[in-house]
Design a protein around this motif. Structure first.
Motif, PDB file in Angstrom:
ATOM      1  N   ALA A   1       0.852  -1.190   0.000  1.00  0.00           N
ATOM      2  CA  ALA A   1       0.000   0.000   0.000  1.00  0.00           C
ATOM      3  C   ALA A   1       0.884   1.235   0.000  1.00  0.00           C
ATOM      4  O   ALA A   1       1.705   1.407   0.902  1.00  0.00           O
TER       5      ALA A   1
ATOM      6  N   ASN B   1       1.380   5.522  -0.443  1.00  0.00           N
ATOM      7  CA  ASN B   1       0.842   6.879  -0.473  1.00  0.00           C
ATOM      8  C   ASN B   1       1.310   7.505  -1.781  1.00  0.00           C
ATOM      9  O   ASN B   1       2.493   7.418  -2.117  1.00  0.00           O
TER      10      ASN B   1
ATOM     11  N   TYR C   1      -8.469   6.600  -4.038  1.00  0.00           N
ATOM     12  CA  TYR C   1      -8.128   5.208  -3.746  1.00  0.00           C
ATOM     13  C   TYR C   1      -8.230   4.348  -5.003  1.00  0.00           C
ATOM     14  O   TYR C   1      -9.159   4.483  -5.795  1.00  0.00           O
TER      15      TYR C   1
ATOM     16  N   ASN D   1      -7.022   0.044  -6.223  1.00  0.00           N
ATOM     17  CA  ASN D   1      -6.213  -1.146  -5.973  1.00  0.00           C
ATOM     18  C   ASN D   1      -6.175  -2.013  -7.216  1.00  0.00           C
ATOM     19  O   ASN D   1      -7.092  -2.016  -8.029  1.00  0.00           O
TER      20      ASN D   1
ATOM     21  N   MET E   1      -3.118   5.079  -2.307  1.00  0.00           N
ATOM     22  CA  MET E   1      -3.925   5.995  -1.510  1.00  0.00           C
ATOM     23  C   MET E   1      -3.430   7.408  -1.753  1.00  0.00           C
ATOM     24  O   MET E   1      -2.273   7.714  -1.466  1.00  0.00           O
TER      25      MET E   1
ATOM     26  N   ASN F   1      -2.503  10.768  -0.993  1.00  0.00           N
ATOM     27  CA  ASN F   1      -2.155  11.394   0.272  1.00  0.00           C
ATOM     28  C   ASN F   1      -0.979  12.335   0.018  1.00  0.00           C
ATOM     29  O   ASN F   1       0.163  12.023   0.367  1.00  0.00           O
TER      30      ASN F   1
ATOM     31  N   ASN G   1       2.663   3.158   2.877  1.00  0.00           N
ATOM     32  CA  ASN G   1       1.566   3.298   3.819  1.00  0.00           C
ATOM     33  C   ASN G   1       1.572   2.099   4.767  1.00  0.00           C
ATOM     34  O   ASN G   1       1.633   2.254   5.969  1.00  0.00           O
TER      35      ASN G   1
ATOM     36  N   CYS H   1     -10.723   0.281   3.329  1.00  0.00           N
ATOM     37  CA  CYS H   1     -10.336   0.261   1.906  1.00  0.00           C
ATOM     38  C   CYS H   1     -11.456  -0.266   1.008  1.00  0.00           C
ATOM     39  O   CYS H   1     -11.233  -1.086   0.134  1.00  0.00           O
TER      40      CYS H   1
ATOM     41  N   PHE I   1     -14.931   3.890   2.470  1.00  0.00           N
ATOM     42  CA  PHE I   1     -13.522   3.589   2.713  1.00  0.00           C
ATOM     43  C   PHE I   1     -13.341   2.936   4.071  1.00  0.00           C
ATOM     44  O   PHE I   1     -12.632   1.961   4.225  1.00  0.00           O
TER      45      PHE I   1
ATOM     46  N   CYS J   1      -5.839   1.269   7.866  1.00  0.00           N
ATOM     47  CA  CYS J   1      -4.729   1.651   6.971  1.00  0.00           C
ATOM     48  C   CYS J   1      -4.104   2.984   7.356  1.00  0.00           C
ATOM     49  O   CYS J   1      -3.662   3.748   6.492  1.00  0.00           O
TER      50      CYS J   1
END
Length: 137
Positions: free
Chosen positions: A7, A9, A35, A37, A50, A52, A60, A95, A124, A136
């Motif tokens: 994961a 950022n 977000y 995946n 993610m 950020n 992350n 998530c 989320f 997370c």
């Protein structure tokens, strides 16, 4: 099938999705604002992005996705038998998925989760007063 989860950022989700789609030759399995995946078959990897922009770290958290809650329980037992502290979370939304999971930390403080996805979610996760997600984080 179990697979490693990474994961990250990212500062710009659209740019990151474009890059990783090209790198792994596949589109995201799930995408929501901030977000995304990827469920990558080869190499077996769950890549989570993610958005950020203020994050000081690229990483992350790390994880191992397993097939069932029973496999999460087995991992929990094994880690505890080897004197690793765990934090269990059952039926938690994180998530954009309902999950059963456990958390542990490596010697340098990196968060690792062992988890299974029970169902998709439209949210989320939970956000406490700090506006930071419970999961997370």
């Amino acid at each position: 099938m179990s697979r490693i989860q990474l994961a990250l950022n990212v500062s710009n989700l659209d740019s990151a999705v474009d890059f990783y789609s090209k790198l792994f030759g596949t589109e995201p399995a799930k995408r929501h604002p901030g977000y995304a995946n990827f469920a990558i078959a080869e190499p077996p990897l769950k890549l989570v992005l993610m958005e950020n922009p203020g994050a000081t770290e690229k990483l992350n958290h790390l994880g191992i996705e397993v097939e069932s809650s029973e496999m999460v329980a087995l991992a929990s037992d094994r880690l505890q038998q080897n004197d690793l502290a765990i934090k269990p979370e059952t039926q938690t939304t994180c998530c954009y998925a309902l999950q059963d999971k456990i958390w542990t930390k490596d010697p340098d403080g990196a968060d690792w989760e062992v988890y299974t996805v029970l169902a998709d979610s439209n949210t989320f996760g939970e956000f406490p007063q700090t506006a930071e997600p419970v999961c997370c984080a």
